[in-house]
Design an enzyme around this catalytic site. Structure first.
Site, PDB file in Angstrom:
ATOM      1  N   ASP A 127     -13.712  -3.117  -2.040  1.00 59.96           N
ATOM      2  CA  ASP A 127     -13.429  -2.714  -0.587  1.00 59.96           C
ATOM      3  C   ASP A 127     -14.738  -2.821   0.157  1.00 59.96           C
ATOM      4  O   ASP A 127     -16.000  -2.225  -0.209  1.00 59.96           O
ATOM      5  CB  ASP A 127     -13.185  -1.395  -0.170  1.00 59.96           C
ATOM      6  CG  ASP A 127     -11.447  -1.413  -0.764  1.00 59.96           C
ATOM      7  OD1 ASP A 127     -10.857  -2.721  -0.719  1.00 59.96           O
ATOM      8  OD2 ASP A 127     -11.178  -0.220  -1.161  1.00 59.96           O
ATOM      9  N   ASP A 149       0.944  -1.098  -0.129  1.00 58.34           N
ATOM     10  CA  ASP A 149      -0.141  -0.005  -0.226  1.00 58.34           C
ATOM     11  C   ASP A 149       1.054   1.157   0.000  1.00 58.34           C
ATOM     12  O   ASP A 149       1.955   1.568   0.909  1.00 58.34           O
ATOM     13  CB  ASP A 149      -1.072   0.000   1.109  1.00 58.34           C
ATOM     14  CG  ASP A 149      -2.020  -1.126   1.148  1.00 58.34           C
ATOM     15  OD1 ASP A 149      -2.538  -1.207   0.002  1.00 58.34           O
ATOM     16  OD2 ASP A 149      -2.116  -1.651   2.195  1.00 58.34           O
TER      17      ASP A 149
END
Length: 250
Positions: free
Chosen positions: A130, A11
């Site tokens: 998500d 990330d």
């Protein structure tokens, strides 16, 4: 039976690898290029690079960093963050990506999934979802987990498969960064609802969590970040343990 994959995730924020809990409380986790090289040596099956603030900051993915990492690795490389057009994807392929991951842009413009599939083939298109349990319903979130959509997760999963996605990266926001285990409930429902590979993401904290997700759901891969970045579970140790559990692993 297809062999299961172990996938570290980088990330990226401001050019550094970061990690948070439940998509907040972001901390530095190291140099992405050094981590990428380390994961190749350790035997990772693939590598995912997500520029986590690109959409929120309304900018494109960090292409130079993608190029640098791609030069250093020889495993499949998925890149996501700020991709909203086929042209954006072309730039990333030229930079060395093997697949692209789209999330907010797919929700905003579902036709993009089909356009990417038509241009490159479905194996190139990963749709990241998500998801968060809101009032006992799994909902899809976009913009780095900051925006709740009207979409119900299983419905959206089936739709992206129909539009041409070749793979789904499913992250449970409820579990993300908690190290309490993958969200078996939503992973099981999603992975059994589609005929394309589902990467389980969010919540890995120990080797047993990978055993659980591979035996209780149809997930084809387990993705994790901080446990790999901070050396809590070396990938060779994880793979060895999964083999002792008779889980087919690469």
């Amino acid at each position: 039976m297809l062999k299961k994959r172990i996938i570290p995730c980088l990330d990226i924020k401001n050019g550094r690898t970061v990690k948070g809990v439940n998509f907040i409380d972001i901390k530095d986790a190291g140099d992405p290029v050094e981590l990428a090289k380390q994961y190749v040596k350790q035997g990772a099956d693939e590598l995912v690079f997500l520029d986590i603030t690109a959409t929120l900051e309304n900018r494109k993915t960090l292409v130079e960093l993608v190029k640098t990492i791609a030069r250093e690795i020889n495993i499949p490389f998925t890149v996501g963050g700020g991709i909203s057009t086929v042209e954006d994807a072309v730039v990333l392929i030229q930079a060395g990506a093997d697949k692209v991951s789209i999330n907010s842009s797919a929700v905003k413009n579902p036709q993009l999934i089909t356009d990417l599939k038509d241009r490159f083939g479905s194996q190139f298109v990963v749709v990241a979802i998500d998801t968060k349990n809101v009032n006992r319903e799994w909902k899809v979130f976009t913009k780095g987990g900051t925006y709740e959509t009207e979409l119900e997760t299983v419905y959206w999963t089936k739709k992206v498969e129909a539009l041409g996605a070749g793979e789904i990266l499913l992250t449970s926001m409820n579990s993300d960064g908690t190290k309490n285990g993958f969200d078996i409930e939503v992973t099981k429902v999603v992975s059994s609802s589609v005929n394309i590979p589902v990467i389980a993401s969010g919540g890995a904290g120990k080797t047993e969590h990978f055993t659980e997700v591979f035996t209780k759901t149809e997930a084809s891969a387990g993705l994790a970040a901080s446990i790999f970045h901070f050396g809590e579970i070396p990938i060779p140790t994880l793979k060895k343990e999964l083999k002792t559990q008779n889980i087919p692993i690469r």
